[in-house]
Design a protein around this motif. Structure first.
Motif, mmCIF file in Angstrom:
data_model
loop_
_atom_site.group_PDB
_atom_site.id
_atom_site.type_symbol
_atom_site.label_atom_id
_atom_site.label_comp_id
_atom_site.label_asym_id
_atom_site.label_seq_id
_atom_site.Cartn_x
_atom_site.Cartn_y
_atom_site.Cartn_z
ATOM 1 N N ARG A 93 40.443 33.763 27.632
ATOM 2 C CA ARG A 93 40.712 33.657 29.070
ATOM 3 C C ARG A 93 39.410 33.698 29.861
ATOM 4 O O ARG A 93 39.250 33.014 30.871
ATOM 5 N N ARG A 185 46.701 35.467 48.752
ATOM 6 C CA ARG A 185 45.665 35.814 47.776
ATOM 7 C C ARG A 185 44.965 34.573 47.257
ATOM 8 O O ARG A 185 43.748 34.542 47.085
ATOM 9 N N LYS A 195 39.929 35.128 36.537
ATOM 10 C CA LYS A 195 39.744 36.560 36.812
ATOM 11 C C LYS A 195 38.367 36.717 37.457
ATOM 12 O O LYS A 195 37.367 36.923 36.787
ATOM 13 N N TYR A 200 39.985 39.348 44.441
ATOM 14 C CA TYR A 200 40.187 40.744 44.838
ATOM 15 C C TYR A 200 39.648 40.998 46.237
ATOM 16 O O TYR A 200 40.264 41.731 47.013
ATOM 17 N N GLU A 231 52.409 37.163 42.313
ATOM 18 C CA GLU A 231 52.129 38.345 41.488
ATOM 19 C C GLU A 231 51.884 39.542 42.378
ATOM 20 O O GLU A 231 51.942 39.444 43.602
ATOM 21 N N SER A 234 47.117 43.781 40.799
ATOM 22 C CA SER A 234 46.423 43.338 39.592
ATOM 23 C C SER A 234 47.418 43.187 38.442
ATOM 24 O O SER A 234 47.088 43.397 37.290
ATOM 25 N N MET A 235 48.670 42.837 38.792
ATOM 26 C CA MET A 235 49.698 42.697 37.765
ATOM 27 C C MET A 235 50.529 41.443 37.983
ATOM 28 O O MET A 235 50.680 40.968 39.110
ATOM 29 N N ASN A 236 51.095 40.947 36.903
ATOM 30 C CA ASN A 236 52.123 39.917 37.005
ATOM 31 C C ASN A 236 53.448 40.609 37.309
ATOM 32 O O ASN A 236 53.581 41.815 37.132
ATOM 33 N N LEU A 255 47.363 34.615 37.905
ATOM 34 C CA LEU A 255 46.541 34.999 36.752
ATOM 35 C C LEU A 255 47.425 35.053 35.495
ATOM 36 O O LEU A 255 48.433 35.749 35.485
ATOM 37 N N GLY A 257 48.429 36.607 32.696
ATOM 38 C CA GLY A 257 48.239 37.918 32.075
ATOM 39 C C GLY A 257 48.569 37.910 30.591
ATOM 40 O O GLY A 257 49.505 37.247 30.151
ATOM 41 N N ILE A 258 47.816 38.679 29.849
ATOM 42 C CA ILE A 258 48.069 38.824 28.407
ATOM 43 C C ILE A 258 49.255 39.776 28.206
ATOM 44 O O ILE A 258 50.060 39.586 27.296
ATOM 45 N N THR A 259 49.400 40.755 29.091
ATOM 46 C CA THR A 259 50.589 41.609 29.041
ATOM 47 C C THR A 259 51.824 40.773 29.377
ATOM 48 O O THR A 259 52.870 40.917 28.736
ATOM 49 N N GLY A 300 50.510 44.605 33.298
ATOM 50 C CA GLY A 300 49.060 44.404 33.248
ATOM 51 C C GLY A 300 48.453 45.402 32.274
ATOM 52 O O GLY A 300 49.078 46.423 31.967
ATOM 53 N N THR A 301 47.263 45.113 31.803
ATOM 54 C CA THR A 301 46.598 45.987 30.828
ATOM 55 C C THR A 301 46.441 47.405 31.364
ATOM 56 O O THR A 301 46.705 48.377 30.660
HETATM 57 C C1 LIG Z 1 44.033 41.044 35.047
HETATM 58 C C2 LIG Z 1 45.086 40.644 35.993
HETATM 59 C C3 LIG Z 1 46.447 40.638 35.650
HETATM 60 C C4 LIG Z 1 46.977 41.184 34.336
HETATM 61 O O1 LIG Z 1 46.455 40.579 33.216
HETATM 62 P P1 LIG Z 1 46.542 41.325 31.804
HETATM 63 O O2 LIG Z 1 45.874 40.388 30.874
HETATM 64 O O3 LIG Z 1 47.969 41.518 31.505
HETATM 65 O O4 LIG Z 1 45.823 42.615 31.955
HETATM 66 C C5 LIG Z 1 47.359 40.158 36.578
HETATM 67 N N1 LIG Z 1 46.959 39.721 37.787
HETATM 68 C C6 LIG Z 1 45.662 39.734 38.157
HETATM 69 C C7 LIG Z 1 45.301 39.241 39.506
HETATM 70 C C8 LIG Z 1 44.690 40.192 37.274
HETATM 71 O O5 LIG Z 1 43.409 40.214 37.676
#
Ligand SMILES: *Cc1c(COP(=O)(O)O)cnc(C)c1O
Length: 354
Positions: A93, A185, A195, A200, A231, A234-236, A255, A257-259, A300-301
């Protein structure tokens, strides 16, 4: 590329009370750096004592925000091993973010390997209290001293490590979320899928205003019509409408997300119908009225799964569920953390053991 290791002569005192770690406050003894020049490409990979950078005040990252980052975690497990969760996905990513920001590509295998060596050296910093982990922050910054908008020619890649507790002090308790209908955003064609710091920066004012109203995060709507859910912070975001588990499709401003990707797989494994589609905020409120909105949660992570207990959109406020963590949110949290901490089988090959 070779990786040299210079060990710190003195080590910092490690935190004694792991319940007070918080998030992103403490950093370990070492960091990894790799530098880029047009002549040599990425070179001079080093694990070295944690230190401040010298940055020219004209350093391009400071003016034009050409920077990208990643976030993943190392987990100390009951079997004494340290596990990483899908680290190759983070560096892949990072390369997609790099492409969008005109930053040169990195070698994914080299970075995973170098990260393993760094975490191995810092293994005593991986906390062991349940719910804690070592947060890993790979970053790339543009380092040319230059004013005038263009892509930089020189870059610094680095990884720093931070022992962390829960991202939200409230843990798995549902949080109230403010649906933002004024600020946006990201827009399709912009940098929302990368990312990068700018996303942000664009989010701060909305976050501050929502906090003043008592909301812990903002739920972003699409930047064009402010109609579709994108989203949260910082999460989906996920919705459970009856037995459909759905999350906004990756349309370019979200974004990936890997989660998010992992939760889609786990929910499918659990027998839910999973979808990725456009979800209008109107649908969310309509289906709440019909009693079909059973759960809402962020992924999110940092926070893993973060249940949403309340949504405010314009002058409407809805309370989701009974104020406690939903059944699916809890099951996903338990399954995902079970895999990450090595207590459940890794059926999808997501784990790298150090
Ligand atoms: C990092 C991030 C996420 C979550 O991504 P993960 O890989 O699940 O940690 C979601 N939204 C935003 C804006 C992010 O920066």
């Amino acid at each position: 590329m070779q990786l040299t290791i210079e060990k710190a002569k003195t080590l910092k005192a490690k935190p004694t009370d792991e319940s007070k770690l918080g998030f992103g406050n403490i950093f370990t003894d070492h960091m990894l750096t790799v530098v880029y020049s047009p002549e040599e490409g990425w070179h001079d990979a080093k694990i070295e004592p944690y230190h401040a950078f010298q940055m020219d005040p004209a350093g391009m990252v400071l003016h034009y925000g050409q920077t990208i980052f990643e976030g993943l975690k190392a987990y100390r497990c009951k079997d004494g091993k340290i596990r990483l969760f899908r680290p190759e996905q983070n560096f892949m990513r990072m390369n997609r973010s790099a492409e969008r920001l005109c930053i040169p590509q990195i070698d994914v295998d080299f970075m995973v390997d170098a990260l393993k060596k760094l975490v191995e050296l810092e293994q005593d910093w991986v906390p062991s209290t349940p719910g804690t982990s070592l947060y890993i922050r790979p970053t790339i910054i543009a380092s040319d001293p230059h004013l005038g908008v263009r892509a930089s020619n020189h870059y610094i890649f680095y990884i720093i490590l931070s022992p962390v507790g829960a991202y939200y002090a409230t843990g798995l308790d549902p949080v109230p979320i403010y649906v933002e209908d004024n600020y946006v955003r990201a827009v399709r064609g912009g940098t929302g899928a990368a990312k990068t710091a700018a996303n942000y920066a664009a989010s701060l004012l909305a976050g501050e205003e929502a906090k003043k109203l008592g909301y812990s995060q903002v739920l972003w709507l699409d930047g064009v019509e402010k109609k579709y859910v994108e989203e949260v912070g910082s999460m989906n975001i996920f919705f459970r409408f009856n037995d459909e588990v759905t999350t906004p499709a990756l349309v370019g401003s979200i974004l990936p997300g890997i989660t998010r990707m992992s939760v889609l797989q786990l929910a499918q494994d659990m027998g839910y119908k999973t979808t990725e589609r456009r979800i209008s905020i109107e649908e969310v409120f309509d289906r709440y009225d019909k009693g079909e909105l059973l759960e809402v949660f962020g992924t999110g992570t940092a926070a893993v799964i973060s249940p949403v207990g309340e949504l405010k959109w314009k002058d409407r406020v809805i309370k989701i569920g009974d104020g406690t963590t939903g059944e699916l949110s809890q099951k996903l949290y338990d399954t995902l953390t079970g895999i990450q901490y090595g207590e459940l089988p890794d059926n999808h090959g997501w784990i790298t053991i150090l």
